[in-house]
Design a protein around this motif. Structure first.
Motif, PDB file in Angstrom:
ATOM      1  N   PRO A 154       0.800  -1.228   0.000  1.00 38.83           N
ATOM      2  CA  PRO A 154       0.000   0.000   0.000  1.00 38.83           C
ATOM      3  C   PRO A 154       0.838   1.287   0.000  1.00 38.83           C
ATOM      4  O   PRO A 154       0.408   2.302  -0.553  1.00 38.83           O
ATOM      5  CB  PRO A 154      -0.823  -0.102   1.285  1.00 38.83           C
ATOM      6  N   SER A 155       2.041   1.245   0.587  1.00 39.08           N
ATOM      7  CA  SER A 155       2.822   2.484   0.643  1.00 39.08           C
ATOM      8  C   SER A 155       3.320   2.902  -0.744  1.00 39.08           C
ATOM      9  O   SER A 155       3.706   4.050  -0.960  1.00 39.08           O
ATOM     10  CB  SER A 155       3.990   2.351   1.623  1.00 39.08           C
ATOM     11  N   VAL A 156       3.317   1.954  -1.676  1.00 34.85           N
ATOM     12  CA  VAL A 156       3.771   2.272  -3.035  1.00 34.85           C
ATOM     13  C   VAL A 156       2.648   2.949  -3.836  1.00 34.85           C
ATOM     14  O   VAL A 156       2.897   3.673  -4.792  1.00 34.85           O
ATOM     15  CB  VAL A 156       4.248   0.967  -3.748  1.00 34.85           C
ATOM     16  N   ARG A 157       1.413   2.761  -3.395  1.00 37.13           N
ATOM     17  CA  ARG A 157       0.252   3.268  -4.149  1.00 37.13           C
ATOM     18  C   ARG A 157       0.243   4.799  -4.195  1.00 37.13           C
ATOM     19  O   ARG A 157       0.095   5.452  -3.168  1.00 37.13           O
ATOM     20  CB  ARG A 157      -1.049   2.737  -3.505  1.00 37.13           C
ATOM     21  N   ASP A 158       0.411   5.329  -5.384  1.00 43.11           N
ATOM     22  CA  ASP A 158       0.405   6.786  -5.617  1.00 43.11           C
ATOM     23  C   ASP A 158       1.146   7.549  -4.513  1.00 43.11           C
ATOM     24  O   ASP A 158       0.567   8.381  -3.806  1.00 43.11           O
ATOM     25  CB  ASP A 158      -1.035   7.297  -5.752  1.00 43.11           C
ATOM     26  N   TRP A 159       2.421   7.266  -4.386  1.00 43.51           N
ATOM     27  CA  TRP A 159       3.196   7.924  -3.322  1.00 43.51           C
ATOM     28  C   TRP A 159       3.309   9.430  -3.547  1.00 43.51           C
ATOM     29  O   TRP A 159       3.180   9.926  -4.666  1.00 43.51           O
ATOM     30  CB  TRP A 159       4.552   7.269  -3.097  1.00 43.51           C
ATOM     31  N   VAL A 160       3.550  10.124  -2.440  1.00 43.39           N
ATOM     32  CA  VAL A 160       3.585  11.592  -2.484  1.00 43.39           C
ATOM     33  C   VAL A 160       4.948  12.076  -2.974  1.00 43.39           C
ATOM     34  O   VAL A 160       5.986  11.651  -2.476  1.00 43.39           O
ATOM     35  CB  VAL A 160       3.257  12.176  -1.084  1.00 43.39           C
ATOM     36  N   MET A 161       4.909  12.952  -3.971  1.00 47.15           N
ATOM     37  CA  MET A 161       6.147  13.502  -4.541  1.00 47.15           C
ATOM     38  C   MET A 161       6.548  14.817  -3.870  1.00 47.15           C
ATOM     39  O   MET A 161       7.708  15.097  -3.639  1.00 47.15           O
ATOM     40  CB  MET A 161       5.951  13.810  -6.033  1.00 47.15           C
ATOM     41  N   MET A 162       5.532  15.675  -3.655  1.00 45.00           N
ATOM     42  CA  MET A 162       5.842  17.007  -3.101  1.00 45.00           C
ATOM     43  C   MET A 162       4.778  17.404  -2.089  1.00 45.00           C
ATOM     44  O   MET A 162       3.632  16.980  -2.188  1.00 45.00           O
ATOM     45  CB  MET A 162       5.882  18.053  -4.217  1.00 45.00           C
ATOM     46  N   ARG A 163       5.203  18.218  -1.125  1.00 46.93           N
ATOM     47  CA  ARG A 163       4.236  18.713  -0.132  1.00 46.93           C
ATOM     48  C   ARG A 163       4.655  20.114   0.331  1.00 46.93           C
ATOM     49  O   ARG A 163       5.781  20.553   0.100  1.00 46.93           O
ATOM     50  CB  ARG A 163       4.085  17.742   1.034  1.00 46.93           C
ATOM     51  N   ILE A 164       3.701  20.753   1.006  1.00 49.29           N
ATOM     52  CA  ILE A 164       3.950  22.131   1.454  1.00 49.29           C
ATOM     53  C   ILE A 164       4.523  22.103   2.869  1.00 49.29           C
ATOM     54  O   ILE A 164       4.011  21.388   3.725  1.00 49.29           O
ATOM     55  CB  ILE A 164       2.627  22.935   1.442  1.00 49.29           C
ATOM     56  N   ILE A 165       5.602  22.849   3.063  1.00 51.44           N
ATOM     57  CA  ILE A 165       6.182  22.933   4.417  1.00 51.44           C
ATOM     58  C   ILE A 165       6.358  24.412   4.764  1.00 51.44           C
ATOM     59  O   ILE A 165       6.993  25.157   4.006  1.00 51.44           O
ATOM     60  CB  ILE A 165       7.572  22.240   4.498  1.00 51.44           C
ATOM     61  N   ASP A 166       5.812  24.783   5.891  1.00 50.81           N
ATOM     62  CA  ASP A 166       6.017  26.154   6.344  1.00 50.81           C
ATOM     63  C   ASP A 166       7.142  26.182   7.355  1.00 50.81           C
ATOM     64  O   ASP A 166       6.923  26.066   8.554  1.00 50.81           O
ATOM     65  CB  ASP A 166       4.725  26.693   7.001  1.00 50.81           C
ATOM     66  N   ALA A 167       8.353  26.260   6.873  1.00 46.62           N
ATOM     67  CA  ALA A 167       9.499  26.363   7.780  1.00 46.62           C
ATOM     68  C   ALA A 167      10.626  27.005   7.002  1.00 46.62           C
ATOM     69  O   ALA A 167      10.779  26.751   5.801  1.00 46.62           O
ATOM     70  CB  ALA A 167       9.927  24.982   8.269  1.00 46.62           C
ATOM     71  N   GLU A 168      11.410  27.813   7.696  1.00 44.67           N
ATOM     72  CA  GLU A 168      12.518  28.478   7.003  1.00 44.67           C
ATOM     73  C   GLU A 168      13.650  27.474   6.787  1.00 44.67           C
ATOM     74  O   GLU A 168      13.958  26.661   7.666  1.00 44.67           O
ATOM     75  CB  GLU A 168      13.006  29.664   7.826  1.00 44.67           C
ATOM     76  N   HIS A 169      14.250  27.545   5.610  1.00 47.79           N
ATOM     77  CA  HIS A 169      15.377  26.667   5.293  1.00 47.79           C
ATOM     78  C   HIS A 169      16.658  27.472   5.497  1.00 47.79           C
ATOM     79  O   HIS A 169      16.720  28.641   5.104  1.00 47.79           O
ATOM     80  CB  HIS A 169      15.255  26.208   3.830  1.00 47.79           C
ATOM     81  N   PRO A 170      17.703  26.892   6.107  1.00 46.49           N
ATOM     82  CA  PRO A 170      18.908  27.701   6.375  1.00 46.49           C
ATOM     83  C   PRO A 170      19.583  28.252   5.122  1.00 46.49           C
ATOM     84  O   PRO A 170      20.293  29.252   5.205  1.00 46.49           O
ATOM     85  CB  PRO A 170      19.838  26.741   7.125  1.00 46.49           C
ATOM     86  N   ILE A 171      19.377  27.618   3.957  1.00 49.78           N
ATOM     87  CA  ILE A 171      20.036  28.133   2.744  1.00 49.78           C
ATOM     88  C   ILE A 171      19.077  28.964   1.906  1.00 49.78           C
ATOM     89  O   ILE A 171      19.378  30.102   1.545  1.00 49.78           O
ATOM     90  CB  ILE A 171      20.607  26.973   1.896  1.00 49.78           C
TER      91      ILE A 171
END
Ligand code: GLU
Length: 401
Positions: A248-265
């Protein structure tokens, strides 16, 4: 041959197996037993299995100290020392490029060093390039530590790796957006706005949701909304794989998602971040990697990534998943090390009591010894515990653990 002889032999090999791999396994013990007690078969395989299972149960309940002590009372057959890594039977004369892809959310553990050294060795064996790729696209759950980028390169240089190029995924975001858009346009990816619970249930039941079958134009509009207005957790981009896949984990796996956090770079430049499987597969393809070596925990990820390659019509690189190399009696998890450093229990990531590459260096180990050790251990799938006596024999200077 007596039953006692078989019990004795089973015990002897179960003890060694438990020491080498953390837990003894009946199959391994039976194989060894048959080599040592040639006539064991006379007892009948079902009786032998019974004996071995009982012995393995007893041995697996023993503390390590006791195992070590008992092992000293046995003589084990010498294992012929391997010279070099096994040849790759599919290598056809062209250069083989490898990559080591650490998360800069911690420093290099000896287990990472194993993977890095195997990649470096194979690139050297087959006149290819060895790249380092920092996987730093999760600013929330795996926040990059700014000093780790340099420290990891320093460790790899110390280990004698010949680095042909260094990449940071956080600086390759536009590439992931290009692939995302291409897969959406081609109908291979879709924005899903289902609640997490619904997504989980659909996956378990193998049911397609309405988002999967949205009209192309609507899907593109949803993608634009994901890039601009949707908030964290409200939408994800999924790859169309197979909603009936046995796992089941292979079924239409998630490629991208929204994250609200600052990235150091990249600071707040991006909100939509690729997950490991998507970013890794895009990069392995773009970087012309011919051999991927990674930990056994990524086995299912190889299956997930195969659907990305299918979608873009490319060949998946050859992949070797290797068993984890652990160190007994030290903190294994990044989070525990971070805690111990914060509490002052450890002086830092290079404290000689940590199983990091820097810890080993500060403990007087030589890089050449670690490399020899890794090469001699090979590319098997079984997890193993570092054998300090063997590493010492490869040239350790001090005795401090
Ligand atoms: N960042 C992943 C890890 O450290 C890399 C896995 C891979 O090599 O594909 O486990």
């Amino acid at each position: 041959m007596s039953e006692e002889e078989v019990i004795k032999s089973a015990r002897k090999f179960a003890v060694k197996n438990a020491l080498d791999y953390g837990k003894a396994r009946p199959d391994n013990v039976i194989n060894k037993l048959f080599v040592e007690v040639k006539s064991a078969k006379e007892l009948g395989i079902s009786r032998i299995k019974e004996i071995v299972e009982e012995v393995v149960g007893e041995v697996n309940a023993m503390p390590v100290d006791q195992l070590r002590k008992e092992a000293e009372s046995y003589t084990y057959p010498e294992r012929p020392e391997r010279v070099g890594l096994p040849k790759l039977d599919w290598a056809d004369g062209v250069a083989i490029n490898t990559r080591f892809a650490p998360n800069p959310s911690g420093f290099l553990h000896i287990g990472h060093a194993k993977v890095a050294l195997l990649c470096d060795e194979y690139a050297k064996m087959y006149s290819g390039s060895f790249y380092v790729r920092f996987e730093d696209t999760d600013p929330k759950t795996k926040p990059p530590i700014p000093e780790a980028y340099k420290a990891i390169i320093d460790d790899l240089n110390w280990l004698g790796c010949s680095i042909s190029g260094v990449f940071r995924q956080s600086e390759r975001m536009e590439l992931y957006y290009l692939y995302a858009k291409r897969l959406i346009d081609e109908g291979s990816a879709y924005v899903c706005t289902c609640e997490q619970e619904t997504m989980k249930k659909n996956r378990e039941e193998g049911t397609e949701c309405a988002c999967r079958n949205r009209a192309d134009d609507d899907n593109i509009r949803e993608w634009e909304a994901m890039l601009s207005t949707y908030g964290e957790g409200e939408a994800v981009l999924r790859l169309k794989t197979d909603m009936k896949h046995p796992n089941p984990s292979v079924r239409d796996w998630v490629m991208m998602r929204i994250i609200d956090a600052e990235h150091p770079i990249t600071k707040n430049k991006y909100r939509v971040w690729p997950l490991y499987n998507f970013a890794s597969a895009v990069d392995d393809h773009e970087m012309k990697i011919s051999l991927v070596i990674r930990g056994i925990e990524h086995e299912v990820n190889g299956v997930k990534q195969s659907f990305f390659y299918k979608a873009i019509g490319a060949k998946q690189p050859h992949t070797i998943e290797v068993g984890v190399l652990k160190v007994r009696g030290t903190l294994a998890h990044k989070s525990d090390i971070i805690k111990a450093i914060k509490s002052g229990e450890l002086s830092g990531w290079d404290d000689p009591r940590t199983p990091t590459v820097a810890g080993f260096r500060n403990n007087g180990f030589k890089a050449a010894a670690i490399r020899e050790y890794v090469i001699s251990s090979g590319i098997g799938k079984n997890p193993s515990y570092l054998d300090l006596a063997k590493l010492t024999a490869f040239g350790r200077k001090q005795e401090k653990w």
